[in-house]
Design a protein around this motif. Sequence first.
Motif, PDB file in Angstrom:
ATOM      1  N   ALA A 246       0.837  -1.201   0.000  1.00 35.15           N
ATOM      2  CA  ALA A 246       0.000   0.000   0.000  1.00 35.15           C
ATOM      3  C   ALA A 246       0.871   1.250   0.000  1.00 35.15           C
ATOM      4  CB  ALA A 246      -0.926  -0.001   1.210  1.00 35.15           C
ATOM      5  N   LYS A 247       2.014   1.161   0.655  1.00 34.79           N
ATOM      6  CA  LYS A 247       2.921   2.306   0.758  1.00 34.79           C
ATOM      7  C   LYS A 247       3.845   2.414  -0.455  1.00 34.79           C
ATOM      8  CE  LYS A 247       6.337   4.288   3.955  1.00 34.79           C
ATOM      9  NZ  LYS A 247       5.577   5.536   4.239  1.00 34.79           N
ATOM     10  N   GLY A 248       4.362   1.269  -0.934  1.00 33.75           N
ATOM     11  CA  GLY A 248       5.365   1.289  -1.982  1.00 33.75           C
ATOM     12  C   GLY A 248       4.893   0.818  -3.342  1.00 33.75           C
ATOM     13  N   GLY A 249       3.627   0.378  -3.420  1.00 31.79           N
ATOM     14  CA  GLY A 249       3.099  -0.101  -4.684  1.00 31.79           C
ATOM     15  C   GLY A 249       3.282  -1.603  -4.824  1.00 31.79           C
ATOM     16  N   PRO A 250       2.519  -2.225  -5.738  1.00 32.87           N
ATOM     17  CA  PRO A 250       2.624  -3.674  -5.937  1.00 32.87           C
ATOM     18  C   PRO A 250       3.983  -4.058  -6.497  1.00 32.87           C
ATOM     19  CG  PRO A 250       1.267  -2.676  -7.649  1.00 32.87           C
ATOM     20  CD  PRO A 250       1.538  -1.597  -6.643  1.00 32.87           C
ATOM     21  N   LYS A 251       4.477  -5.213  -6.063  1.00 31.24           N
ATOM     22  CA  LYS A 251       5.764  -5.729  -6.501  1.00 31.24           C
ATOM     23  C   LYS A 251       5.637  -7.229  -6.758  1.00 31.24           C
ATOM     24  CE  LYS A 251       7.818  -1.814  -5.056  1.00 31.24           C
ATOM     25  NZ  LYS A 251       8.459  -0.829  -5.946  1.00 31.24           N
ATOM     26  N   PRO A 252       6.513  -7.807  -7.575  1.00 35.99           N
ATOM     27  CA  PRO A 252       6.593  -9.263  -7.657  1.00 35.99           C
ATOM     28  C   PRO A 252       6.805  -9.828  -6.253  1.00 35.99           C
ATOM     29  CG  PRO A 252       7.996  -8.227  -9.315  1.00 35.99           C
ATOM     30  CD  PRO A 252       7.527  -7.136  -8.409  1.00 35.99           C
ATOM     31  N   SER A 253       6.005 -10.806  -5.871  1.00 40.59           N
ATOM     32  CA  SER A 253       5.963 -11.250  -4.472  1.00 40.59           C
ATOM     33  C   SER A 253       6.138 -12.755  -4.388  1.00 40.59           C
ATOM     34  CB  SER A 253       4.636 -10.835  -3.833  1.00 40.59           C
ATOM     35  OG  SER A 253       4.453  -9.429  -3.915  1.00 40.59           O
ATOM     36  N   LEU A 254       7.216 -13.182  -3.732  1.00 41.42           N
ATOM     37  CA  LEU A 254       7.578 -14.595  -3.682  1.00 41.42           C
ATOM     38  C   LEU A 254       7.147 -15.250  -2.377  1.00 41.42           C
ATOM     39  CD1 LEU A 254       9.412 -16.821  -5.189  1.00 41.42           C
ATOM     40  CD2 LEU A 254      10.990 -16.338  -3.306  1.00 41.42           C
ATOM     41  N   ILE A 255       6.571 -16.450  -2.495  1.00 41.36           N
ATOM     42  CA  ILE A 255       6.337 -17.309  -1.343  1.00 41.36           C
ATOM     43  C   ILE A 255       7.531 -18.249  -1.222  1.00 41.36           C
ATOM     44  CG2 ILE A 255       4.820 -19.011  -0.274  1.00 41.36           C
ATOM     45  CD1 ILE A 255       3.513 -16.269  -0.589  1.00 41.36           C
ATOM     46  N   GLU A 256       8.254 -18.158  -0.089  1.00 43.44           N
ATOM     47  CA  GLU A 256       9.398 -19.043   0.166  1.00 43.44           C
ATOM     48  C   GLU A 256       8.957 -20.172   1.108  1.00 43.44           C
ATOM     49  OE1 GLU A 256      13.537 -16.937   0.166  1.00 43.44           O
ATOM     50  OE2 GLU A 256      12.226 -15.843   1.532  1.00 43.44           O
ATOM     51  N   TRP A 257       9.172 -21.411   0.681  1.00 41.94           N
ATOM     52  CA  TRP A 257       8.858 -22.572   1.532  1.00 41.94           C
ATOM     53  C   TRP A 257       9.880 -23.644   1.169  1.00 41.94           C
ATOM     54  CZ3 TRP A 257       3.223 -23.352   3.242  1.00 41.94           C
ATOM     55  CH2 TRP A 257       3.154 -24.283   4.293  1.00 41.94           C
ATOM     56  N   ASP A 258      10.985 -23.697   1.943  1.00 46.84           N
ATOM     57  CA  ASP A 258      12.144 -24.491   1.559  1.00 46.84           C
ATOM     58  C   ASP A 258      12.346 -25.766   2.368  1.00 46.84           C
ATOM     59  OD1 ASP A 258      12.921 -22.628  -0.417  1.00 46.84           O
ATOM     60  OD2 ASP A 258      13.890 -21.378   1.098  1.00 46.84           O
ATOM     61  N   THR A 259      11.725 -25.872   3.533  1.00 46.81           N
ATOM     62  CA  THR A 259      11.821 -27.087   4.342  1.00 46.81           C
ATOM     63  C   THR A 259      10.416 -27.566   4.668  1.00 46.81           C
ATOM     64  OG1 THR A 259      11.903 -25.853   6.435  1.00 46.81           O
ATOM     65  CG2 THR A 259      13.998 -26.333   5.351  1.00 46.81           C
ATOM     66  N   ASP A 260      10.281 -28.887   4.928  1.00 47.04           N
ATOM     67  CA  ASP A 260       8.946 -29.461   5.141  1.00 47.04           C
ATOM     68  C   ASP A 260       7.997 -28.993   4.033  1.00 47.04           C
ATOM     69  OD1 ASP A 260       9.712 -30.776   7.495  1.00 47.04           O
ATOM     70  OD2 ASP A 260       9.348 -28.972   8.681  1.00 47.04           O
ATOM     71  N   VAL A 261       8.475 -29.119   2.797  1.00 47.24           N
ATOM     72  CA  VAL A 261       7.752 -28.579   1.646  1.00 47.24           C
ATOM     73  C   VAL A 261       6.389 -29.270   1.507  1.00 47.24           C
ATOM     74  CG1 VAL A 261       7.817 -28.264  -0.854  1.00 47.24           C
ATOM     75  CG2 VAL A 261       9.921 -28.039   0.488  1.00 47.24           C
ATOM     76  N   PRO A 262       5.313 -28.498   1.372  1.00 44.43           N
ATOM     77  CA  PRO A 262       3.975 -29.089   1.293  1.00 44.43           C
ATOM     78  C   PRO A 262       3.625 -29.534  -0.124  1.00 44.43           C
ATOM     79  CG  PRO A 262       3.773 -26.729   1.154  1.00 44.43           C
ATOM     80  CD  PRO A 262       5.258 -27.023   1.341  1.00 44.43           C
ATOM     81  N   ASP A 263       2.477 -30.166  -0.255  1.00 45.48           N
ATOM     82  CA  ASP A 263       1.951 -30.478  -1.577  1.00 45.48           C
ATOM     83  C   ASP A 263       1.623 -29.185  -2.311  1.00 45.48           C
ATOM     84  OD1 ASP A 263       2.155 -33.180  -1.077  1.00 45.48           O
ATOM     85  OD2 ASP A 263       0.077 -33.393  -0.408  1.00 45.48           O
ATOM     86  N   TRP A 264       1.579 -29.271  -3.635  1.00 49.59           N
ATOM     87  CA  TRP A 264       1.387 -28.083  -4.455  1.00 49.59           C
ATOM     88  C   TRP A 264       0.146 -27.263  -4.095  1.00 49.59           C
ATOM     89  CZ3 TRP A 264       3.808 -24.668  -7.022  1.00 49.59           C
ATOM     90  CH2 TRP A 264       3.123 -23.820  -7.920  1.00 49.59           C
TER      91      TRP A 264
END
Length: 283
Positions: A246-264
């Motif tokens: 809201a302050k800086g505008g929309p950006k490419p946004s990554l979800i990081e999940w590197d351990t205990d990786v869940p199903d898709w």
Amino acid sequence: MLDTRPNYLPNRPGVGYKPQHFSDILDHPGTVAWLEIHAENYMGAGGRPLAQLRALAERFPISVHGVGLSIGGEGSLDDEHLARLKHLIGWLEPASFSEHLAWSTHGSHFLNDLLPLPYTEETLARICAHIDQVQETVGRQMLLENPSTYLAFAESQIPEAEFLTEISTRTGCGLLFDVNNVFISATNQKTDPYSYIDAFPLDRVQELHLGGHDEDHDEHGAPLLIDSHGREVVDAVWKMYEYTIAKGGPKPSLIEWDTDVPDWPVLEAEAARAQSILQQVLV
């Protein structure tokens, strides 16, 4: 010559790529619009990992996230590592390339962690020199990520947001803003995460990261958060994310999940939540 064109990830959610999700990503990407890989996993000469990456790169923009350059290390950067990174970026032509404000080497030893730095004029000059070397070698702009920290250095002279701003000013690098890292650092050091966001140069940010963390306690019983990337994003971090865009505008946004990786479907649902917040800001 340095390629100063801006990175071109879409202002939509991406996820960290894991090989067990290869078929699901191709068949049911949902709201996921781009993928991140860790550079060090793709520096080999061939095989299934590179074949899958080439197939994904035909469908999705790819972000290359380095974890082994040791940008803040006292010694020189590893020339062989830099050469492998240059080769990967050369043939892949990723939409974005980033590294961490951290160090992970001591002499000939590599430490399997991203360790913090004191924010002094000496470390500032060394980091800027290393970033200049990286950008000249790979021929393009890199992004630098704010760290998660557990303790503050007594010798630090420069606030972190100001430190990153000065690095960007001196080197021309962009910034990667990890919202979860801000929450972890603020909780561990008992500071206000929203004041940090307000002080950060969001106009220089080209990518946002979101991830999960583990909760523990220190020897005094105070909360201690660990940057594990092993679970869903918590509500407090989602609220900070909404405030940030809201302050800086929309950006490419990554979800990081590197351990205990869940199903898709679980991972894609996290991306869908980010997309929902992005859409709210764009309305």
